[in-house]
Structures are given as C-alpha cells and as structure tokens.
Scaffold this motif. Sequence first.
Motif, PDB file in Angstrom:
ATOM      1  N   SER A  18      11.395   0.853   1.364  1.00  0.00           N
ATOM      2  CA  SER A  18      10.804   1.930   2.247  1.00  0.00           C
ATOM      3  C   SER A  18       9.385   2.311   1.908  1.00  0.00           C
ATOM      4  O   SER A  18       8.577   2.302   3.055  1.00  0.00           O
ATOM      5  N   VAL A  19       8.978   2.131   0.883  1.00  0.00           N
ATOM      6  CA  VAL A  19       7.479   2.146   0.620  1.00  0.00           C
ATOM      7  C   VAL A  19       6.730   1.143   1.054  1.00  0.00           C
ATOM      8  O   VAL A  19       5.527   1.454   1.671  1.00  0.00           O
ATOM      9  N   LEU A  20       6.971   0.026   1.039  1.00  0.00           N
ATOM     10  CA  LEU A  20       6.511  -1.254   1.619  1.00  0.00           C
ATOM     11  C   LEU A  20       6.224  -0.973   3.150  1.00  0.00           C
ATOM     12  O   LEU A  20       5.123  -1.646   3.779  1.00  0.00           O
ATOM     13  N   LEU A  21       7.330  -0.363   3.790  1.00  0.00           N
ATOM     14  CA  LEU A  21       7.125  -0.271   5.195  1.00  0.00           C
ATOM     15  C   LEU A  21       6.290   0.738   5.598  1.00  0.00           C
ATOM     16  O   LEU A  21       5.372   0.587   6.336  1.00  0.00           O
ATOM     17  N   ARG A  22       6.238   2.022   4.717  1.00  0.00           N
ATOM     18  CA  ARG A  22       5.235   2.911   4.974  1.00  0.00           C
ATOM     19  C   ARG A  22       3.661   2.454   4.589  1.00  0.00           C
ATOM     20  O   ARG A  22       2.966   2.866   5.469  1.00  0.00           O
ATOM     21  N   VAL A  23       3.782   1.533   3.982  1.00  0.00           N
ATOM     22  CA  VAL A  23       2.237   1.050   3.431  1.00  0.00           C
ATOM     23  C   VAL A  23       1.763   0.391   4.628  1.00  0.00           C
ATOM     24  O   VAL A  23       0.734   0.255   5.114  1.00  0.00           O
ATOM     25  N   ARG A  24       2.787  -0.558   5.182  1.00  0.00           N
ATOM     26  CA  ARG A  24       2.458  -1.497   6.477  1.00  0.00           C
ATOM     27  C   ARG A  24       2.138  -0.622   7.662  1.00  0.00           C
ATOM     28  O   ARG A  24       1.045  -0.742   8.203  1.00  0.00           O
ATOM     29  N   GLN A  25       2.851   0.560   7.879  1.00  0.00           N
ATOM     30  CA  GLN A  25       2.685   1.203   9.012  1.00  0.00           C
ATOM     31  C   GLN A  25       1.339   2.061   8.859  1.00  0.00           C
ATOM     32  O   GLN A  25       0.474   2.236   9.981  1.00  0.00           O
ATOM     33  N   ALA A  26       1.096   2.610   7.459  1.00  0.00           N
ATOM     34  CA  ALA A  26      -0.252   3.163   7.330  1.00  0.00           C
ATOM     35  C   ALA A  26      -1.341   2.315   7.536  1.00  0.00           C
ATOM     36  O   ALA A  26      -2.408   2.848   8.016  1.00  0.00           O
ATOM     37  N   ALA A  27      -1.412   1.370   7.156  1.00  0.00           N
ATOM     38  CA  ALA A  27      -2.386   0.157   7.382  1.00  0.00           C
ATOM     39  C   ALA A  27      -2.553  -0.036   8.787  1.00  0.00           C
ATOM     40  O   ALA A  27      -3.868  -0.202   9.371  1.00  0.00           O
ATOM     41  N   GLU A  28      -1.615  -0.336   9.503  1.00  0.00           N
ATOM     42  CA  GLU A  28      -1.766  -0.687  10.835  1.00  0.00           C
ATOM     43  C   GLU A  28      -2.235   0.699  11.598  1.00  0.00           C
ATOM     44  O   GLU A  28      -3.007   0.373  12.809  1.00  0.00           O
ATOM     45  N   ARG A  29      -1.907   1.672  11.405  1.00  0.00           N
ATOM     46  CA  ARG A  29      -2.402   2.895  12.154  1.00  0.00           C
ATOM     47  C   ARG A  29      -3.936   3.132  11.788  1.00  0.00           C
ATOM     48  O   ARG A  29      -4.657   3.393  12.962  1.00  0.00           O
ATOM     49  N   SER A  30      -4.615   2.735  10.792  1.00  0.00           N
ATOM     50  CA  SER A  30      -5.659   2.828  10.592  1.00  0.00           C
ATOM     51  C   SER A  30      -6.442   1.486  10.748  1.00  0.00           C
ATOM     52  O   SER A  30      -7.819   1.490  10.383  1.00  0.00           O
ATOM     53  N   GLY A  31      -6.292   0.698  11.050  1.00  0.00           N
ATOM     54  CA  GLY A  31      -6.826  -0.782  11.382  1.00  0.00           C
ATOM     55  C   GLY A  31      -6.995  -1.448  10.167  1.00  0.00           C
ATOM     56  O   GLY A  31      -8.131  -2.431  10.150  1.00  0.00           O
TER      57      GLY A  31
END
Length: 259
Positions: A18-31
Amino acid sequence: MAAPAVEGAAVAVTALRSVLLRVRQAAERSGHRPERIRVVGVSKTKPVSLIRQVYDAGHRCFGENYVQEIIDKAPQLPEDIKVAFYWAFADQQSENASGYVAFCYAGGVPNLDIFEGVDNEKIANHLDRGVANLGRSPLKVFVQVNTSGEACEQMSKSGIDPSGCLGLVEYVKLHCPNLAFSGLMTIGNPDYSSTPENFRTLLNCRLEVCKALGMAEDQCELSMGMSGDFEQAIEMGSTNVRVGSTIFGPRDYAKKQQN
C-alpha cells in the motif's frame, strides 16, 4: 503459537504494498519519477523475523536507530539489504557513538549504506576518522537540518540551523575525505510531524548548497517525510522517505528497553 507472528508479517507486507502504491501515486501527481524515490522501512524495535518477511516481499531498504540493535540484527539478515542508520538522540549522548557506527561499517554491519544525521563538525570528524581506519570506501552521509525553528536542546532530536547548513556541507566535502556527502535530511517538528514550511526550508537549503558548490540538484538527495506525511513530502520533492509504523505497526519500546 506462531500464528500471531505470521499474521503480523502478512499485515506488514500488505502495508508495504500500500505504501509503495501511495508513493508512486504521489510522485505521478507531482511530476516526479517514482523510481527515484527510496522508501526506507524503518524497522527499529522490530524482530528480524518480521524484517525478513518484508524482505521476502521484495523490499531491500531498511532503517535503524540504535547501534547495538543494528549490530545484533545484521548477522541474521541477507547481505543485499541496504541499511540506513538514523542518529538516535540517546546514542548521541555517548561520546563513543560515532566509533560504534564506524564499527558497524567495518564489519558488524557491512551493508550499512547511509548515515543520516550529521549535524555538527564533531560527529563528521569522528565518522571520518573511524571510516579512515577501516580501509573501506567513503560512507554516504546526509546532513541533518533543524527545520522547525525549535532550539535543539528543547527537542528529542538534533539538526543544524538552516543558516549553518552550507558551512557544514562545505566542511564535510573539504575536510572529511572518508565521507561522501549525499544529501540533506530533516525530521520536522518536535512531535515528528511536518508542515510544508519544514519541507520548503529543506528545499531552500538544497538550493543554497547546490548553487554555492556547483552541484546539480539531483546530486543532493532530500530525506524528508515519514509515516504521517510522506506523500506530501514526495509531492514537494523528497527522494527518500522514512516509513516505519505504517508498515511495521506501533513501536515496542518496552521490549527495546528490556534488551
């Protein structure tokens, strides 16, 4: 009897994913590029059996706070684990602490990868001399910055004032050939929470350091963000997040004290 341990491991592995998914999503949201963000599973006070379960799920980066704990755990862990060591306040009170960390690097913890928490020249000198005596490659270090504005003696952690950050980085680079300056880190506020202001302060320190030393920004990592705020930290540019309780559950400090 083993059922609770198995259940705990399953929960940790699920939490890691779950953390790794949230990390990826946060990175993608912010470019930002997700693959450039290191997730350190902070495993202090947690048993080796639980760390191994998370390792078996594919994770390789772990963090510890206490010298004796990391020395005890290291022989029981796979060799390809990368260990980040975070300068625990209790260990800072020992004048021999830097020597113990150097010992970790010598052989007790051969996979010690990063030391986070250089916040004064004395610690830098101790580490530099210790590593020099080992005949090993330079130890990667992050300079720790106090971004909360609280006086260090009032906090359960340390960190150099932002105004002194550049000077300390210059000192490490010029006078500590056995240390490899690799980035900046912050914990945030005294209660271990962080605000956008904390993160902006560290970003500004990196700008100052990189401009003064002619470094590219991607050569200076930012270690900021923990369990409660790692997504916001990533969105603001963190390349190294330290996630403990969200993966491993609450700390068992009573057990740590018994040891």
